[in-house]
Design a protein around this motif. Structure first.
Motif, PDB file in Angstrom:
ATOM      1  N   ILE A 188      42.515 -13.034  30.477  1.00  0.00           N
ATOM      2  CA  ILE A 188      41.697 -12.779  31.667  1.00  0.00           C
ATOM      3  C   ILE A 188      40.835 -14.000  31.979  1.00  0.00           C
ATOM      4  O   ILE A 188      40.696 -14.396  33.141  1.00  0.00           O
ATOM      5  N   ALA A 189      40.286 -14.605  30.951  1.00  0.00           N
ATOM      6  CA  ALA A 189      39.470 -15.809  31.148  1.00  0.00           C
ATOM      7  C   ALA A 189      40.314 -16.939  31.738  1.00  0.00           C
ATOM      8  O   ALA A 189      39.853 -17.687  32.608  1.00  0.00           O
ATOM      9  N   LEU A 190      41.561 -17.066  31.278  1.00  0.00           N
ATOM     10  CA  LEU A 190      42.460 -18.085  31.831  1.00  0.00           C
ATOM     11  C   LEU A 190      42.781 -17.802  33.286  1.00  0.00           C
ATOM     12  O   LEU A 190      42.795 -18.709  34.123  1.00  0.00           O
ATOM     13  N   ALA A 191      43.062 -16.525  33.601  1.00  0.00           N
ATOM     14  CA  ALA A 191      43.371 -16.158  34.989  1.00  0.00           C
ATOM     15  C   ALA A 191      42.196 -16.485  35.902  1.00  0.00           C
ATOM     16  O   ALA A 191      42.367 -17.013  37.009  1.00  0.00           O
ATOM     17  N   ARG A 192      40.977 -16.175  35.447  1.00  0.00           N
ATOM     18  CA  ARG A 192      39.796 -16.462  36.261  1.00  0.00           C
ATOM     19  C   ARG A 192      39.592 -17.977  36.413  1.00  0.00           C
ATOM     20  O   ARG A 192      39.285 -18.462  37.500  1.00  0.00           O
ATOM     21  N   ALA A 193      39.764 -18.716  35.322  1.00  0.00           N
ATOM     22  CA  ALA A 193      39.604 -20.169  35.396  1.00  0.00           C
ATOM     23  C   ALA A 193      40.616 -20.783  36.357  1.00  0.00           C
ATOM     24  O   ALA A 193      40.284 -21.693  37.131  1.00  0.00           O
ATOM     25  N   ALA A 194      41.851 -20.283  36.329  1.00  0.00           N
ATOM     26  CA  ALA A 194      42.868 -20.788  37.260  1.00  0.00           C
ATOM     27  C   ALA A 194      42.474 -20.489  38.701  1.00  0.00           C
ATOM     28  O   ALA A 194      42.613 -21.340  39.591  1.00  0.00           O
ATOM     29  N   ALA A 195      41.975 -19.275  38.953  1.00  0.00           N
ATOM     30  CA  ALA A 195      41.548 -18.895  40.300  1.00  0.00           C
ATOM     31  C   ALA A 195      40.378 -19.754  40.770  1.00  0.00           C
ATOM     32  O   ALA A 195      40.351 -20.224  41.913  1.00  0.00           O
ATOM     33  N   GLN A 196      39.423 -19.972  39.883  1.00  0.00           N
ATOM     34  CA  GLN A 196      38.263 -20.788  40.251  1.00  0.00           C
ATOM     35  C   GLN A 196      38.666 -22.246  40.450  1.00  0.00           C
ATOM     36  O   GLN A 196      38.114 -22.935  41.314  1.00  0.00           O
ATOM     37  N   GLY A 197      39.637 -22.708  39.679  1.00  0.00           N
ATOM     38  CA  GLY A 197      40.119 -24.075  39.862  1.00  0.00           C
ATOM     39  C   GLY A 197      40.795 -24.258  41.201  1.00  0.00           C
ATOM     40  O   GLY A 197      40.567 -25.255  41.894  1.00  0.00           O
ATOM     41  N   ARG A 198      41.610 -23.285  41.590  1.00  0.00           N
ATOM     42  CA  ARG A 198      42.268 -23.360  42.905  1.00  0.00           C
ATOM     43  C   ARG A 198      41.236 -23.349  44.023  1.00  0.00           C
ATOM     44  O   ARG A 198      41.417 -24.002  45.053  1.00  0.00           O
ATOM     45  N   ALA A 199      40.181 -22.583  43.828  1.00  0.00           N
ATOM     46  CA  ALA A 199      39.139 -22.483  44.854  1.00  0.00           C
ATOM     47  C   ALA A 199      38.179 -23.662  44.828  1.00  0.00           C
ATOM     48  O   ALA A 199      37.417 -23.867  45.786  1.00  0.00           O
ATOM     49  N   GLY A 200      38.187 -24.419  43.742  1.00  0.00           N
ATOM     50  CA  GLY A 200      37.299 -25.576  43.624  1.00  0.00           C
ATOM     51  C   GLY A 200      35.845 -25.205  43.455  1.00  0.00           C
ATOM     52  O   GLY A 200      34.961 -25.904  43.963  1.00  0.00           O
ATOM     53  N   VAL A 201      35.575 -24.126  42.710  1.00  0.00           N
ATOM     54  CA  VAL A 201      34.192 -23.640  42.605  1.00  0.00           C
ATOM     55  C   VAL A 201      33.624 -23.744  41.198  1.00  0.00           C
ATOM     56  O   VAL A 201      32.545 -23.230  40.931  1.00  0.00           O
ATOM     57  N   ALA A 202      34.345 -24.400  40.288  1.00  0.00           N
ATOM     58  CA  ALA A 202      33.843 -24.507  38.914  1.00  0.00           C
ATOM     59  C   ALA A 202      33.943 -25.945  38.450  1.00  0.00           C
ATOM     60  O   ALA A 202      34.757 -26.732  38.952  1.00  0.00           O
ATOM     61  N   ASP A 203      33.140 -26.294  37.490  1.00  0.00           N
ATOM     62  CA  ASP A 203      33.114 -27.636  36.931  1.00  0.00           C
ATOM     63  C   ASP A 203      34.422 -27.932  36.204  1.00  0.00           C
ATOM     64  O   ASP A 203      34.909 -27.112  35.413  1.00  0.00           O
ATOM     65  N   ALA A 204      34.997 -29.104  36.455  1.00  0.00           N
ATOM     66  CA  ALA A 204      36.295 -29.463  35.881  1.00  0.00           C
ATOM     67  C   ALA A 204      36.270 -29.457  34.363  1.00  0.00           C
ATOM     68  O   ALA A 204      37.210 -28.989  33.708  1.00  0.00           O
ATOM     69  N   LYS A 205      35.184 -29.967  33.769  1.00  0.00           N
ATOM     70  CA  LYS A 205      35.104 -30.027  32.309  1.00  0.00           C
ATOM     71  C   LYS A 205      35.088 -28.644  31.686  1.00  0.00           C
ATOM     72  O   LYS A 205      35.734 -28.395  30.659  1.00  0.00           O
ATOM     73  N   SER A 206      34.362 -27.725  32.301  1.00  0.00           N
ATOM     74  CA  SER A 206      34.304 -26.367  31.752  1.00  0.00           C
ATOM     75  C   SER A 206      35.652 -25.668  31.879  1.00  0.00           C
ATOM     76  O   SER A 206      36.076 -24.930  30.977  1.00  0.00           O
ATOM     77  N   LEU A 207      36.351 -25.905  32.997  1.00  0.00           N
ATOM     78  CA  LEU A 207      37.683 -25.314  33.170  1.00  0.00           C
ATOM     79  C   LEU A 207      38.662 -25.880  32.150  1.00  0.00           C
ATOM     80  O   LEU A 207      39.456 -25.138  31.556  1.00  0.00           O
ATOM     81  N   GLN A 208      38.623 -27.197  31.950  1.00  0.00           N
ATOM     82  CA  GLN A 208      39.513 -27.802  30.962  1.00  0.00           C
ATOM     83  C   GLN A 208      39.208 -27.284  29.563  1.00  0.00           C
ATOM     84  O   GLN A 208      40.119 -27.095  28.748  1.00  0.00           O
ATOM     85  N   ARG A 209      37.943 -27.028  29.277  1.00  0.00           N
ATOM     86  CA  ARG A 209      37.572 -26.512  27.966  1.00  0.00           C
ATOM     87  C   ARG A 209      38.198 -25.130  27.742  1.00  0.00           C
ATOM     88  O   ARG A 209      38.689 -24.839  26.643  1.00  0.00           O
ATOM     89  N   VAL A 210      38.197 -24.294  28.770  1.00  0.00           N
ATOM     90  CA  VAL A 210      38.838 -22.977  28.673  1.00  0.00           C
ATOM     91  C   VAL A 210      40.324 -23.140  28.375  1.00  0.00           C
ATOM     92  O   VAL A 210      40.880 -22.462  27.501  1.00  0.00           O
ATOM     93  N   ALA A 211      40.972 -24.056  29.109  1.00  0.00           N
ATOM     94  CA  ALA A 211      42.413 -24.278  28.923  1.00  0.00           C
ATOM     95  C   ALA A 211      42.709 -24.871  27.554  1.00  0.00           C
ATOM     96  O   ALA A 211      43.662 -24.457  26.870  1.00  0.00           O
ATOM     97  N   ASP A 212      41.909 -25.847  27.123  1.00  0.00           N
ATOM     98  CA  ASP A 212      42.136 -26.484  25.820  1.00  0.00           C
ATOM     99  C   ASP A 212      41.975 -25.482  24.683  1.00  0.00           C
ATOM    100  O   ASP A 212      42.754 -25.482  23.722  1.00  0.00           O
TER     101      ASP A 212
END
Length: 508
Positions: A188-212
Motif C-alpha cells: 500500500i505504501a508503494l502504491a501511494r508513493a507511485a501515485a504521489q510520484g506521478r502527481a509530483g506532490v512528494a519529495d523525490a528523496k523520500s519516494l526513492q527511500r520507500v522504493a529502496d
C-alpha cells in the motif's frame, strides 16, 4: 502522448560530409571500423537487425558497465537506438493489450455469480485509468473499496487508485485524503508513493527511500514491480527502474485468483497490469534519452546522437527541445536528401504537437506530393496516424504508390498505412495493408517483420475476431518478449468465452 518517427539504424562516423553520407545512408555494420568478432557493439547490432531488442540491450548494458569499455560513445548511441525501438514496440503492445484486456476483464465481471472474479474489477479500474477513462475508472475503484469480499489491502489500493483519478480530475483535497487514509504498510505504501510520484506532490528523496526499502524485501509481491518502476521514473532514476525490470520475469501475472466454480472443481485466473506496458515504453524512452545525451558528448557521435535525440524527446513530450535538435540537424551542410526529408517530417510532427496543426498537415502534404522515397513517405503517414490527422492528399498519393510498387520496397510504407487505418478503426483496410507488407514465408518471425507491425496486425485480427491469427503472432513474439503473455491470456480468454469453451485460459 505522441510517439516517434524515423526508425533506422544508428551510425558512427566523424562529423564531415563523407560521414553524413556513409553513416546515415549505410548504417552501423557497414560503416563502423572493423573490430573482432566478439566486439559487443557489432554483436548487439546484429541482434538489433533481427529485432532482438532485449538481447541486444542487455549485451550493451553489460559492456558499458565495464569502466574500460571500448567504443563507449558508439555503444551509447547504439543502445539509445535499441531503447527507442523497444519503446515504440511497447507502446504498440500497450494499445493491443488495451483492446483485449479491457474486453476480457469486463467479461469476467459479467460471468455467473458462482464463477465471477472479485479482483478483475480492480484491474479493470486500473486499466481504464491507464487508457484515460477516468470516469469509469472511478466507478470501479469505488465499488472495490466497498466490497467486503475483497482483501483489505486491495481495498486500500483501490482507494489509492481513486485518489489518482481525483487528482487527474483536479480534486486534490479529496485525493490527498484518500492517499493518507489508505494506510502505510508494504504494498500500500508503494502504491501511494507511485501515485504521489506521478502527481509530483512528494519529495523525490523520500519516494526513492520507500522504493529502496521495498526493493530489499526478499519476496516482493509481483504487483509491486510496477510501483517501483513508476517511483523510480518519477524521481529521475530510470537506471534503478531498469534494474527492477531486469530482475523480474515480465510474463508473471500481477495477481492469481483461485476459487471454486462448481463442487470439487478449482479454477484460477491470471490478472495483469496493463500499466506495466506503458511504464516500460516510458522507461525505454527515458533510457534512450540518457544514452543519446552521453553519446552526443563525443564530437564524432554528436550529429547522429542529436538526430535521434529529437525522436526521443518528441516521444517524451519535450517538443521545444526536440525541435531545437531537428533544426540543428537541418542546419548542417550536405546532409543526405533522405535524412533531411525525414527530419523535415519530424519537424512537422513537432509542429502538430505544439498546436500548429494546419502548418503540419500542409508540410506533410507538400512533401508527399513532391517526394517518392518510401521511407520518407512512411514517416509522414505515421505522423498522420499518431496525430489522428486526416491527411487525405497524403493517403491518396501513397496509396497509389503501394498499389503499383514492389512489396518488399514498400514494406514499411504498407505498415504505416495499416497503422493509420487501424487508428481509424478501419480494420479490414488495416489488415490488407499490413498483410501486403508482411514477409509471407516468415509471417510471424520478428527477424523478417517489424514486431511493431505484428502487434498492430494482431490487434486488427482481434478486432475482427480472427483470434487464432492474433494468438499465433504473440506465441512467436513471446519467445523474445515475455511481457506479451498478458495479451495472449486476454485474447485466449475472450476467445474461450465467445466460443463458450469451458476450462481455464490456456496458451496456444
Amino acid at each position: 502522448m505522441t510517439r516517434r518517427l524515423n526508425r533506422h539504424r544508428p551510425s558512427f562516423e566523424p562529423l564531415s560530409a563523407p560521414w553524413l553520407v556513409v553513416a546515415l545512408a549505410l548504417g552501423l555494420v557497414t560503416s563502423a571500423p572493423v573490430f573482432g568478432a566478439d566486439d559487443p557493439v557489432d554483436a548487439a547490432m546484429k541482434l538489433y537487425e533481427k529485432r532482438r531488442y532485449e538481447q541486444a540491450a542487455r549485451m550493451l548494458e553489460d559492456a558499458l558497465a565495464r569502466p574500460d569499455a571500448e567504443r563507449r560513445a558508439q555503444a551509447q548511441l547504439a543502445l539509445g537506438m535499441i531503447y527507442l525501438r523497444n519503446a515504440d514496440l511497447h507502446e504498440a503492445l500497450a494499445r493491443t493489450a488495451a483492446a483485449a484486456e479491457l474486453d476480457y476483464l469486463d467479461k469476467l465481471l459479467k460471468t455467473s455469480t458462482e464463477g465471477r472474479s472479485r479482483y478483475a474489477r480492480l484491474h479493470l479500474a486500473e486499466a481504464l485509468f491507464t487508457r484515460g477513462d477516468a470516469r469509469e475508472a472511478a466507478r470501479h475503484f469505488e465499488q472495490v473499496r466497498t466490497d467486503s469480499g475483497v482483501e483489505s489491502r486491495y481495498r486500500a489500493i483501490a482507494s489509492v487508485g481513486l485518489g489518482s483519478v481525483l487528482w487527474a480530475q483536479r480534486n486534490p483535497e479529496r485525493a490527498r485524503g484518500l492517499w493518507a487514509g489508505a494506510g502505510g504498510a508494504g504494498e500500500i505504501a508503494l502504491a501511494r508513493a507511485a501515485a504521489q510520484g506521478r502527481a509530483g506532490v512528494a519529495d523525490a528523496k523520500s519516494l526513492q527511500r520507500v522504493a529502496d526499502d521495498a526493493s530489499r524485501v526478499r519476496e516482493l509481491p509481483t504487483r509491486s514491480r510496477r510501483y517501483l518502476i513508476e517511483i523510480y521514473l518519477a524521481t529521475g532514476a530510470p537506471d534503478r527502474a531498469l534494474a527492477v525490470v531486469r530482475a523480474d520475469d515480465l510474463g508473471t501475472a500481477s495477481y492469481v485468483e483461485k476459487f471454486k466454480v462448481v463442487k470439487g472443481t478449482a479454477k484460477s485466473i491470471n490478472l495483469y497490469d496493463l500499466a506495466l506496458l506503458t511504464d516500460l515504453a516510458r522507461l525505454y524512452r527515458e533510457l534512450a534519452r540518457r544514452q543519446l545525451e552521453q553519446a552526443a558528448a563525443d564530437a564524432r557521435m554528436k550529429p547522429s546522437a542529436e538526430y535521434y535525440l529529437a525522436e526521443a524527446l518528441s516521444g517524451l513530450g519535450a517538443s521545444d527541445e526536440a525541435l531545437a535538435y531537428v533544426k540543428a540537424f537541418l542546419a548542417r551542410p550536405q546532409t543526405p536528401a533522405q535524412y533531411r526529408e525525414r527530419a523535415r517530417a519530424r519537424q512537422a510532427l513537432i509542429a502538430h504537437q505544439q498546436g500548429r496543426r494546419a502548418e503540419a498537415e500542409s508540410a506533410w502534404t507538400a512533401m508527399a506530393e513532391q517526394g517518392s522515397d518510401p521511407e520518407v513517405l512512411a514517416d509522414i503517414v505515421l505522423g498522420c496516424a499518431d496525430t489522428q490527422a486526416q491527411c487525405g492528399k497524403v493517403l491518396a498519393r501513397v496509396g497509389q504508390m503501394t498499389e503499383a510498387g514492389d512489396g518488399r520496397r514498400y514494406q514499411r510504407l504498407n505498415f504505416a498505412l495499416g497503422s493509420y487505418y487501424l487508428r481509424k478503426k478501419d480494420y479490414a483496410r488495416a489488415i490488407s495493408y499490413m498483410e501486403a507488407g508482411r514477409d509471407k514465408s516468415n509471417k510471424n518471425k520478428i527477424e523478417a517483420n517489424d514486431p511493431e507491425m505484428l502487434a498492430g496486425l494482431a490487434e486488427a485480427y482481434y478486432r475482427t475476431k480472427k483470434f487464432s491469427e492474433g494468438l499465433e503472432i504473440f506465441f512467436e513474439m513471446s519467445k523474445e518478449f515475455p511481457v506479451v503473455r498478458q495479451i495472449q491470456e486476454a485474447m485466449q480468454g475472450v476467445y474461450s468465452m465467445e466460443q463458450r469453451s469451458a476450462g481455464d485460459v490456456k496458451i496456444l
